[in-house]
Design a protein around this motif. Structure first.
Motif, PDB file in Angstrom:
ATOM      1  N   ALA A  46       0.835  -1.200   0.000  1.00 28.65           N
ATOM      2  CA  ALA A  46       0.000   0.000   0.000  1.00 28.65           C
ATOM      3  C   ALA A  46       0.872   1.253   0.000  1.00 28.65           C
ATOM      4  CB  ALA A  46      -0.937  -0.001   1.194  1.00 28.65           C
ATOM      5  N   VAL A  47       1.975   1.221   0.757  1.00 33.80           N
ATOM      6  CA  VAL A  47       2.854   2.383   0.782  1.00 33.80           C
ATOM      7  C   VAL A  47       3.478   2.604  -0.593  1.00 33.80           C
ATOM      8  CG1 VAL A  47       4.982   3.335   1.743  1.00 33.80           C
ATOM      9  CG2 VAL A  47       3.337   2.202   3.236  1.00 33.80           C
ATOM     10  N   ALA A  48       4.027   1.527  -1.175  1.00 35.32           N
ATOM     11  CA  ALA A  48       4.665   1.669  -2.488  1.00 35.32           C
ATOM     12  C   ALA A  48       3.651   2.125  -3.530  1.00 35.32           C
ATOM     13  CB  ALA A  48       5.287   0.333  -2.898  1.00 35.32           C
ATOM     14  N   HIS A  49       2.491   1.532  -3.470  1.00 37.14           N
ATOM     15  CA  HIS A  49       1.429   1.843  -4.416  1.00 37.14           C
ATOM     16  C   HIS A  49       1.018   3.321  -4.279  1.00 37.14           C
ATOM     17  CE1 HIS A  49      -2.557   0.127  -6.261  1.00 37.14           C
ATOM     18  NE2 HIS A  49      -2.149   1.210  -6.871  1.00 37.14           N
ATOM     19  N   TYR A  50       0.911   3.745  -3.017  1.00 39.24           N
ATOM     20  CA  TYR A  50       0.543   5.129  -2.737  1.00 39.24           C
ATOM     21  C   TYR A  50       1.574   6.080  -3.347  1.00 39.24           C
ATOM     22  CZ  TYR A  50      -0.563   9.338  -0.064  1.00 39.24           C
ATOM     23  OH  TYR A  50      -0.892  10.608   0.295  1.00 39.24           O
ATOM     24  N   LYS A  51       2.841   5.724  -3.153  1.00 34.52           N
ATOM     25  CA  LYS A  51       3.897   6.581  -3.696  1.00 34.52           C
ATOM     26  C   LYS A  51       3.820   6.633  -5.206  1.00 34.52           C
ATOM     27  CE  LYS A  51       7.273   7.177  -0.288  1.00 34.52           C
ATOM     28  NZ  LYS A  51       8.685   7.417  -0.064  1.00 34.52           N
TER      29      LYS A  51
ATOM     30  N   LYS B 241       5.558   1.522  -8.916  1.00 34.37           N
ATOM     31  CA  LYS B 241       4.557   0.600  -9.435  1.00 34.37           C
ATOM     32  C   LYS B 241       5.180  -0.785  -9.610  1.00 34.37           C
ATOM     33  CE  LYS B 241       1.325  -0.236 -13.112  1.00 34.37           C
ATOM     34  NZ  LYS B 241       0.993  -0.020 -14.517  1.00 34.37           N
ATOM     35  N   ASN B 242       6.408  -0.813 -10.112  1.00 30.73           N
ATOM     36  CA  ASN B 242       7.070  -2.099 -10.294  1.00 30.73           C
ATOM     37  C   ASN B 242       7.302  -2.803  -8.976  1.00 30.73           C
ATOM     38  OD1 ASN B 242       7.113  -1.808 -13.033  1.00 30.73           O
ATOM     39  ND2 ASN B 242       9.140  -0.842 -13.079  1.00 30.73           N
TER      40      ASN B 242
ATOM     41  N   TRP C 175      -6.480   0.928  -4.942  1.00 26.26           N
ATOM     42  CA  TRP C 175      -5.547   1.072  -3.826  1.00 26.26           C
ATOM     43  C   TRP C 175      -6.217   0.684  -2.507  1.00 26.26           C
ATOM     44  CZ3 TRP C 175      -5.324   4.502   0.464  1.00 26.26           C
ATOM     45  CH2 TRP C 175      -4.104   4.475   1.156  1.00 26.26           C
ATOM     46  N   ILE C 176      -7.463   1.178  -2.334  1.00 32.54           N
ATOM     47  CA  ILE C 176      -8.191   0.866  -1.100  1.00 32.54           C
ATOM     48  C   ILE C 176      -8.360  -0.640  -0.915  1.00 32.54           C
ATOM     49  CG2 ILE C 176     -10.451   1.010   0.030  1.00 32.54           C
ATOM     50  CD1 ILE C 176      -9.255   3.585   0.354  1.00 32.54           C
TER      51      ILE C 176
ATOM     52  N   PHE D  22      13.780  -1.404  -0.451  1.00 32.58           N
ATOM     53  CA  PHE D  22      14.467  -1.513   0.836  1.00 32.58           C
ATOM     54  C   PHE D  22      13.992  -0.430   1.796  1.00 32.58           C
ATOM     55  CE2 PHE D  22      17.861   0.011   3.607  1.00 32.58           C
ATOM     56  CZ  PHE D  22      18.215  -1.140   4.272  1.00 32.58           C
ATOM     57  N   GLN D  23      13.911   0.802   1.292  1.00 34.87           N
ATOM     58  CA  GLN D  23      13.539   1.908   2.178  1.00 34.87           C
ATOM     59  C   GLN D  23      12.173   1.688   2.829  1.00 34.87           C
ATOM     60  OE1 GLN D  23      13.981   5.020  -0.635  1.00 34.87           O
ATOM     61  NE2 GLN D  23      16.095   5.472  -0.055  1.00 34.87           N
ATOM     62  N   ILE D  24      11.235   1.220   2.035  1.00 39.20           N
ATOM     63  CA  ILE D  24       9.893   1.014   2.602  1.00 39.20           C
ATOM     64  C   ILE D  24       9.931  -0.067   3.677  1.00 39.20           C
ATOM     65  CG2 ILE D  24       7.549   0.265   2.097  1.00 39.20           C
ATOM     66  CD1 ILE D  24       7.917   1.474  -0.699  1.00 39.20           C
ATOM     67  N   ALA D  25      10.555  -1.206   3.345  1.00 39.91           N
ATOM     68  CA  ALA D  25      10.580  -2.309   4.305  1.00 39.91           C
ATOM     69  C   ALA D  25      11.339  -1.917   5.570  1.00 39.91           C
ATOM     70  CB  ALA D  25      11.206  -3.544   3.657  1.00 39.91           C
ATOM     71  N   ALA D  26      12.458  -1.201   5.399  1.00 39.43           N
ATOM     72  CA  ALA D  26      13.271  -0.850   6.559  1.00 39.43           C
ATOM     73  C   ALA D  26      12.502   0.081   7.499  1.00 39.43           C
ATOM     74  CB  ALA D  26      14.576  -0.191   6.110  1.00 39.43           C
ATOM     75  N   LEU D  27      11.677   0.933   6.912  1.00 39.37           N
ATOM     76  CA  LEU D  27      10.871   1.829   7.736  1.00 39.37           C
ATOM     77  C   LEU D  27      10.001   1.038   8.715  1.00 39.37           C
ATOM     78  CD1 LEU D  27       9.761   4.800   8.072  1.00 39.37           C
ATOM     79  CD2 LEU D  27       7.917   4.055   6.552  1.00 39.37           C
TER      80      LEU D  27
END
Ligand code: HDD
Ligand code: HEM
Ligand code: HEM
Lengths: 436, 335
Positions: A33-38, A48-49, A125-126, A216-221
């Motif tokens: 959801a975070v990646a998709h939102y971005k 998206k990828n 997205w929802i 990586f950044q998203i997961a590490a967060l």
């Protein structure tokens, strides 16, 4: 192996297998959801990828989680009929709500996985967020059922009869909150570190750097937030147990003798015969403080518990040490990463930092398995704490050993295939998505 | 309240037969396709069941949860005496669910695809076969709680000719439902014709299997004719189901896909009504003793009450979204 041990081993195996997929199934939708939102916000195609690559991985985990969960709902009866006969109506409430949560999750997943370019992009997205929220809800509900086994409530136990059943009180038993919080954080930590580590590994290999860095950044967060909160929640759980299940606490800490100013025992080899621990580091008063918030309070030891009511000490003690040790290590990594983000941005692409994350890939999941071992083995010999013994709950059917062998074979082969599939997914990232 | 819970139990069993059945059937059709057409069958079917396959199997979980929360004695009786077929069914469910997903999500398409497909096909047959065996054993009174020998208690409780026949019948019904369902999902005429042919074969197979069930019931003194023809409602249901067969054949020739689905669904529903009407409220018949009735074996009243509330609340969320899912991915909107 006798049938009783086989039944316990089969249950432990099935649960230990399921929990890994459940953790990923609960947390990955939020990462997505975070990646998709971005992606929706920035229009950066890499996001998206990342979302798509993750969603393919999640589909594999979901299917495996769903079938292993289905197996569990039968296994409860297949292996522990006497338990289910009495416990079903009492602790069943979370399961019946969970049914709804699963259903919504499955429906939302259908929308999400197959819905690219078909729906309004925010609706799409929802649906992804709904997958995550309902997964989390079902996780909390099952944990509430497990908490009831640790802290039975919602009925009166009179002469072996279960009377005045109230399933709502049973669901909101004393242990559900502390266990649920700890479990949610655990899935965040475990999934976060595992995913971050895999992407760190790919960056180290110099493959599709941009893609893997964003992932990586998203997961590490997530990993960092979870790892920092987890020890607090663990302490909350331990204080809870000190009140409700002193035998479990004593086994966790290998604390044999009831005493004031009890020492915290770190490491060591517990000797259940002689009721001592060899080669351990002892910190005087620390156990009293951790368990009751006061260095001088008395902590119940195993000597206050009849021999036949004691859990196995060594396993529970080791498992607890492993969990806490890994928790502390991951906390340190999290703090270091935060510090770097805050002060030393230039260290961000240092190889040793990435290597640290690679090393931590399995840490969260090992901690999860260890934590469940503490909870479940620490409850022994009871299946319902203080009410029903595990030995009285087991199925009368002989030959469970064979069923245990078969399921072991199945789970081992499934694990091998899932790992192979993931490996292929990651390897194919270059071909499928990233042109950079 | 107890009646609400029973209605949900019945409905989830029915929906599992219909939707899960069609889903199993997809694999069964693949199993009975020639090597050449397997590939084609597979692609059409994947498009049709992909988005909904996970939801299809939720009905089983709902039914199980209702059983173990609401009717623990019935759940545990089945778990103890039908341990072996339940375990085999579980292994089938594991194999099938994972093989289906792995086949589609394996990033590299190599020899393993063959393994996935084989696993998927075999488990698509085995799982409903054992579901049928379990159902057959529950209704036919082969479970013997007084048994003292291992074999009597845990093997012959389900390994009976009648249960096997019911198992085979279940497999054919699943294949039949799938074929009918997929006709409506196909785009090209050749595919349509192929699945119309499959529907015909499967309905004939189902009739033969039904005849087998009757023959064995007769030989084994299982009062099946009494269950089906012992009361007016059941007789009417069976009569309607049989009558609609003719209508269905006509529709098959004219390829009216919507109508076909309705008829096929109705036939299975009618059969389930017929068989449960006479048994009601007994869910499990036991050998030489009183059967287990839903009305005498439920958990505490408070439990039933909250279960009913949970089910109703759940439906309010689930049903609209499920319909929307089915609607969104039905062939019409794809364009
Ligand atoms: C990433 C995973 C993870 C990490 C880092 C930790 N835990 Fe944990 N722990 C779990 C994952 C876990 C778990 C697997 O999720 C358990 C099993 C049952 C439960 O509710 O959570 C658990 C159970 C559990 C219990 C038993 C709860 C019960 O039986 O009701 C205690 C007392 C703690 N933990 C304490 C801690 C402490 C003091 C930690 C300090 C760092 C810690 N945990 C880190
Ligand atoms: C998914 C995470 C879980 C893991 C890894 C886990 C692990 C284990 C282990 C290791 C055992 C064996 C203990 C022993 O016999 O010494 C066990 C037993 C058992 N667990 Fe859990 N457990 C989990 C969650 C749950 C939940 C949510 C339930 C709730 C219904 C549950 C119900 C049981 C039952 C009924 C037994 C068998 C009886 C017993 O040994 O006490 N478990 N589990
Ligand atoms: C602490 C332990 C558990 C947690 C946190 C947990 C969580 C989850 C989650 C999040 C899912 C969603 C599917 C996925 O993500 O792969 C799932 C699936 C499932 N779980 Fe568990 N679970 C636990 C233990 C159990 C137990 C003990 C049972 C059985 C009684 C069970 C039954 C199921 C079922 C039936 C499914 C399949 C639902 C579907 O098809 O989506 N789980 N579990």
């Amino acid at each position: 192996m006798d049938d009783f041990i086989a039944a316990r081993a089969q249950m432990a195996l099935s649960l230990g297998f399921h929990i890994i997929f459940a953790c990923i199934g609960m947390m990955m939708p939020f990462f997505m959801a975070v990646a998709h939102y971005k992606w929706l916000k920035t229009g950066d195609i890499t996001y998206k990828n990342v979302t798509k690559a993750w969603s393919r991985g999640v589909a594999i985990f979901f299917a495996t989680g769903a079938v292993s969960g289905t197996v569990l709902s039968f296994e409860l009866g297949l292996l522990w009929p006497e338990f289910m006969k009495h416990a079903g109506p009492i602790f069943g409430m979370p399961f019946s709500l969970e049914g709804t949560a699963f259903f919504i999750e499955a429906i939302a997943l259908g929308f999400y996985l197959y819905g690219w370019n078909r729906f309004n992009k925010w609706f799409h997205w929802i649906t992804g967020v709904v997958v995550g929220v309902s997964g989390l809800a079902s996780g909390i509900l099952v944990v509430a059922a497990n908490a009831w086994m640790n802290s039975p409530a919602g009925f009166d136990f009179v002469n072996g009869q279960y009377l005045n059943i109230n399933p709502i009180t049973a669901m909101f038993n004393d242990a559900w909150l502390s266990q649920a919080i700890h479990m949610i954080l655990a899935t965040t930590v475990a999934t976060g570190f595992a995913v971050a580590g895999v992407h760190a590994l790919m960056i180290l290999k110099g493959k599709n750097i941009i893609f893997h860095t964003k992932a990586f950044q998203i997961a590490a967060l997530f990993a960092v937030i979870g790892a920092i909160l987890q020890p607090f929640s663990g302490d909350f759980s331990a204080k809870d147990i000190a009140k409700r299940q002193p035998a479990k606490l004593a086994a966790m800490e290998a604390h044999f003798k009831t005493e004031e100013r009890a020492a915290l025992i770190i490491g060591g080899i517990p000797d259940e015969e002689k009721e001592t621990v060899r080669y351990a580091v002892k910190i005087p008063g620390a156990l009293s403080f951790l368990a009751h918030g006061d260095f001088n309070k008395e902590v119940t030891g195993l000597d206050a518990i009849a021999k036949k009511d004691r859990p196995p000490v060594a396993i529970v003690h080791y498992a607890f040490q492993v969990m806490v040790m890994l928790g502390v290590l991951m906390l340190l990594i999290a703090l270091l990463y935060l510090f770097i983000l805050w002060r030393k941005k230039s260290w961000l692409d240092k190889r040793w930092l990435l290597k640290l994350f690679v090393a931590a890939i399995p840490a969260g999941f090992i901690a999860v398995e260890a934590g469940w071992t503490v909870t479940e083995v620490g409850r022994q010999p009871w299946i319902i704490h203080g009410i029903m013994r595990t030995a009285d709950a087991v199925t009368p059917m002989p030959g469970i050993v064979y069923s245990f062998y078969i399921f072991t074979g199945v789970y081992v082969s499934l694990s091998v295939i899932v790992i192979l599939l993931l490996y292929r997914q990651v390897k194919m990232v270059g071909k499928l998505y990233d042109k950079s | 309240m107890i009646y609400i819970v029973m209605a949900y139990l019945w409905a989830s069993v029915l929906l599992y037969i219909l939707m899960g059945g069609a889903d199993f059937g997809a694999g069964i059709l693949e199993f009975f396709s020639t090597r050449k057409s397997q590939e084609r069958t597979r692609t059409v079917m994947y498009r049709a069941i992909g988005p909904i396959w996970e939801a299809n199997h939720m009905w089983l979980i709902i039914a199980i949860v209702i059983l173990f929360v609401g009717f623990p004695v019935i759940y545990t009786t089945m778990s103890v005496y039908l341990h072996i077929p339940l375990t085999i069914m579980l292994l089938g469910i594991i194999a099938r669910g994972t093989a289906f997903t792995f086949r589609n999500y394996d990033a590299v398409k190599d020899q393993l695809q063959v393994v996935y497909s084989k696993t998927f096909m075999y488990s698509s047959v085995i799982t409903p076969l054992f579901l049928g065996i379990i159902a057959g054993s529950a209704v036919s009174g082969s479970i013997n709680p007084k048994a003292t020998h291992f074999a009597d208690a845990y093997i012959f409780s389900w390994l009976t000719p009648f249960s096997l026949a019911v198992g085979i019948f279940t497999v054919t019904i699943c294949g039949f439902l799938a074929a009918i369902f997929i006709i409506g999902e196909t785009k090209s005429e050749t595919d349509k014709t192929r699945f119309v042919k499959k529907s015909k074969h499967m309905s004939i197979a189902a009739l033969l299997a039904a005849a087998l069930v009757f023959a064995i019931a007769f030989l084994e003194d299982i009062p099946l004719t009494h269950w089906l023809f012992g009361n007016a409602v059941s007789v009417a249901c069976v009569a309607l189901a049989v009558a609609s067969l003719i209508w269905m054949w006509v529709s098959l020739f004219t390829k009216q896909t919507k109508l076909l689905r309705v008829i096929a669904g109705a036939q299975v529903t009618l059969l389930l009504v017929a068989i449960t009407y006479e048994h009601y409220p007994v869910l499990i018949n036991l050998k030489d003793s009183e059967g287990l009735s839903l009305l005498d074996n439920y958990g505490s009243p408070k439990t039933i009450q909250s279960l009913a509330v949970a089910l109703i609340a759940g439906s309010i969320f689930i049903l609209p979204s499920l319909f929307y899912l089915l609607y969104s991915f039905s062939n019409k909107r794809e364009a």
